[in-house]
Design a protein around this motif. Structure first.
Motif, PDB file in Angstrom:
ATOM      1  N   GLY A 111       0.778  -1.231   0.000  1.00  0.00           N
ATOM      2  CA  GLY A 111       0.000   0.000   0.000  1.00  0.00           C
ATOM      3  C   GLY A 111       0.806   1.275   0.000  1.00  0.00           C
ATOM      4  N   LEU A 112       2.123   1.191  -0.152  1.00  0.00           N
ATOM      5  CA  LEU A 112       2.950   2.395  -0.070  1.00  0.00           C
ATOM      6  C   LEU A 112       2.589   3.424  -1.134  1.00  0.00           C
ATOM      7  CD1 LEU A 112       6.459   0.785   0.611  1.00  0.00           C
ATOM      8  CD2 LEU A 112       4.713   1.487   2.231  1.00  0.00           C
ATOM      9  N   LEU A 113       2.206   2.950  -2.313  1.00  0.00           N
ATOM     10  CA  LEU A 113       1.900   3.873  -3.405  1.00  0.00           C
ATOM     11  C   LEU A 113       0.649   4.700  -3.136  1.00  0.00           C
ATOM     12  CD1 LEU A 113       2.602   1.533  -6.439  1.00  0.00           C
ATOM     13  CD2 LEU A 113       4.092   3.302  -5.524  1.00  0.00           C
ATOM     14  N   TYR A 114      -0.207   4.220  -2.252  1.00  0.00           N
ATOM     15  CA  TYR A 114      -1.489   4.881  -2.021  1.00  0.00           C
ATOM     16  C   TYR A 114      -1.495   5.732  -0.759  1.00  0.00           C
ATOM     17  CZ  TYR A 114      -2.526   1.091  -5.215  1.00  0.00           C
ATOM     18  OH  TYR A 114      -2.498   0.213  -6.265  1.00  0.00           O
ATOM     19  N   GLN A 115      -0.348   5.870  -0.100  1.00  0.00           N
ATOM     20  CA  GLN A 115      -0.280   6.637   1.130  1.00  0.00           C
ATOM     21  C   GLN A 115      -0.280   8.126   0.815  1.00  0.00           C
ATOM     22  OE1 GLN A 115      -0.602   5.512   4.030  1.00  0.00           O
ATOM     23  NE2 GLN A 115      -0.195   3.329   3.830  1.00  0.00           N
ATOM     24  N   SER A 116      -1.186   8.854   1.438  1.00  0.00           N
ATOM     25  CA  SER A 116      -1.215  10.306   1.260  1.00  0.00           C
ATOM     26  C   SER A 116      -0.219  10.956   2.212  1.00  0.00           C
ATOM     27  CB  SER A 116      -2.621  10.842   1.542  1.00  0.00           C
ATOM     28  OG  SER A 116      -3.008  10.536   2.861  1.00  0.00           O
ATOM     29  N   LYS A 117       0.262  12.138   1.821  1.00  0.00           N
ATOM     30  CA  LYS A 117       1.229  12.842   2.663  1.00  0.00           C
ATOM     31  C   LYS A 117       0.504  13.527   3.818  1.00  0.00           C
ATOM     32  CE  LYS A 117       4.608  13.685  -0.981  1.00  0.00           C
ATOM     33  NZ  LYS A 117       5.381  14.702  -1.737  1.00  0.00           N
ATOM     34  N   VAL A 127      11.550   6.370  12.189  1.00  0.00           N
ATOM     35  CA  VAL A 127      11.913   5.280  11.275  1.00  0.00           C
ATOM     36  C   VAL A 127      12.087   5.781   9.836  1.00  0.00           C
ATOM     37  CG1 VAL A 127      10.821   3.500  12.684  1.00  0.00           C
ATOM     38  CG2 VAL A 127       9.480   4.683  10.909  1.00  0.00           C
ATOM     39  N   GLY A 128      11.959   7.088   9.630  1.00  0.00           N
ATOM     40  CA  GLY A 128      12.160   7.645   8.298  1.00  0.00           C
ATOM     41  C   GLY A 128      10.890   7.903   7.522  1.00  0.00           C
ATOM     42  N   GLY A 129       9.740   7.779   8.161  1.00  0.00           N
ATOM     43  CA  GLY A 129       8.479   8.039   7.474  1.00  0.00           C
ATOM     44  C   GLY A 129       7.458   6.943   7.708  1.00  0.00           C
ATOM     45  N   ARG A 130       6.193   7.264   7.487  1.00  0.00           N
ATOM     46  CA  ARG A 130       5.092   6.341   7.751  1.00  0.00           C
ATOM     47  C   ARG A 130       5.241   5.032   6.973  1.00  0.00           C
ATOM     48  NH1 ARG A 130      -1.195   7.854   6.635  1.00  0.00           N
ATOM     49  NH2 ARG A 130      -1.124   8.527   8.798  1.00  0.00           N
ATOM     50  N   ARG A 131       5.734   5.109   5.741  1.00  0.00           N
ATOM     51  CA  ARG A 131       5.766   3.928   4.899  1.00  0.00           C
ATOM     52  C   ARG A 131       6.685   2.835   5.425  1.00  0.00           C
ATOM     53  NH1 ARG A 131       7.697   4.777  -0.848  1.00  0.00           N
ATOM     54  NH2 ARG A 131       5.897   6.159  -0.858  1.00  0.00           N
ATOM     55  N   TYR A 136       1.521   0.079   7.872  1.00  0.00           N
ATOM     56  CA  TYR A 136       1.153   0.871   6.709  1.00  0.00           C
ATOM     57  C   TYR A 136       1.657   0.278   5.391  1.00  0.00           C
ATOM     58  CZ  TYR A 136      -0.155   4.540   9.996  1.00  0.00           C
ATOM     59  OH  TYR A 136      -0.745   5.256  10.998  1.00  0.00           O
ATOM     60  N   ARG A 137       2.369  -0.830   5.463  1.00  0.00           N
ATOM     61  CA  ARG A 137       2.993  -1.368   4.246  1.00  0.00           C
ATOM     62  C   ARG A 137       2.000  -2.102   3.351  1.00  0.00           C
ATOM     63  NH1 ARG A 137       8.753  -3.751   6.547  1.00  0.00           N
ATOM     64  NH2 ARG A 137       9.532  -1.761   7.367  1.00  0.00           N
TER      65      ARG A 137
END
Length: 291
Positions: A111-117, A127-131, A136-137
């Motif tokens: 689902g990383l491609l569909y994560q909104s900012k 950890v460097g970001g939500r993704r 959230y993966r």
């Protein structure tokens, strides 16, 4: 113009999505013209009958202004744009007594491609970001498909003889038939088909509007007089996209009238009045319309 008819059998069914529907993955009930043309062009290229030097790059909005380059960052498009004049239109219908069904199931996708900012929380920053957080993966997405095991269908094409000769050479009729027999899928990925028969139709009858026609093939809605459609006929309206699209040019959409039923999906011939375009008769109840 000559006609090409390809009778085929789906193994389990097919899956065709509209452009820009990456997350909402519903399936069209019937393959659109662009999918049919792509299915025929693919073996022409893979078998080496149509020579390409690289990606096709659209240099302007003019369809005729097309140039091939090996590398470019702008307006990269499918090589099918080189065949739009050779194959002016295509259509499709389900064989007599064939029924298909729309179906959706839930698949596990990255689902990383569909994560909104969004504004990151402290744990996400760490950890460097939500993704990068496990929760959230992956996500569950509904994927639509058309289920019809061993269903028989017919794909109909119009072939411009002059363009076919220019692109494929003097023996283009043989090449077209070889390519048709090598169609292995109609739709995305695993939409596998087996070709039962291929036939060329040399004596295509052309009719100008206004005229009444009876056909199993879908046609552009703007070409017909909707007010004269009989209430007892089975038909529905579906939106397809015309041609391809590229980085700088979005898809263009058009409504089509589909003879038959949407649920369950089937084809039944329909009588209608054509008031725009040209009608090309490949056979009884097999009339394609070029807008």
């Amino acid at each position: 113009m000559i006609g090409l008819k390809v009778t085929l059998t789906f193994h389990w069914g097919f899956w065709v999505r509209a452009p820009y529907t990456s997350r909402y993955q519903s399936a069209l009930p019937i393959p659109p013209p662009t999918t049919l043309i792509g299915a025929l062009v693919n073996p022409l290229i893979s078998l080496g009958y149509a020579k390409l030097d690289g990606e096709v790059v659209l240099l302007s909005d003019d369809k005729q202004n097309v140039k091939k380059r090996k590398k470019s960052l702008n307006s990269i498009a499918s090589p099918i744009v080189n065949f739009t004049d050779m194959i002016p239109t295509a259509s499709f219908y389900y064989y007599d007594n064939t029924t298909a069904y729309s179906y959706s199931d839930i698949n596990r996708y990255i689902g990383l491609l569909y994560q909104s900012k969004t504004k990151e929380k402290e744990e996400e920053k760490a950890v460097g970001g939500r993704r990068y957080l496990p929760e959230y993966r992956f996500m569950g997405l509904k994927v639509g498909k058309v289920i019809s095991p061993s269903s028989r269908c017919v794909a109909c094409y119009l072939i411009n003889e002059g363009e076919a000769s220019r692109i494929l050479g003097y023996n283009w009729k043989d090449i077209i038939q070889i390519a048709a027999y090598n169609i292995n899928r109609i739709g995305s990925k695993e939409s596998i088909v087996s070709v039962d028969s291929v036939s060329l139709v040399d004596d295509v009858k052309v009719t100008n509007p206004p005229t009444k026609i009876r056909t199993k093939c879908y046609i552009p809605l703007r070409c017909i007089d909707e007010s004269l459609l009989e209430e007892h006929y089975h038909y529905y309206i579906e939106t397809f996209w015309n041609g391809g699209w590229s980085k700088d040019k979005g898809a263009e959409y058009e409504d089509y009238l589909i003879p038959g039923s949407r649920s369950p999906i089937s084809t039944k011939p329909i009588e209608l009045t054509l008031n725009e375009g040209k009608a090309y008769e490949l056979g009884e109840e097999e009339i394609l319309v070029v807008a």
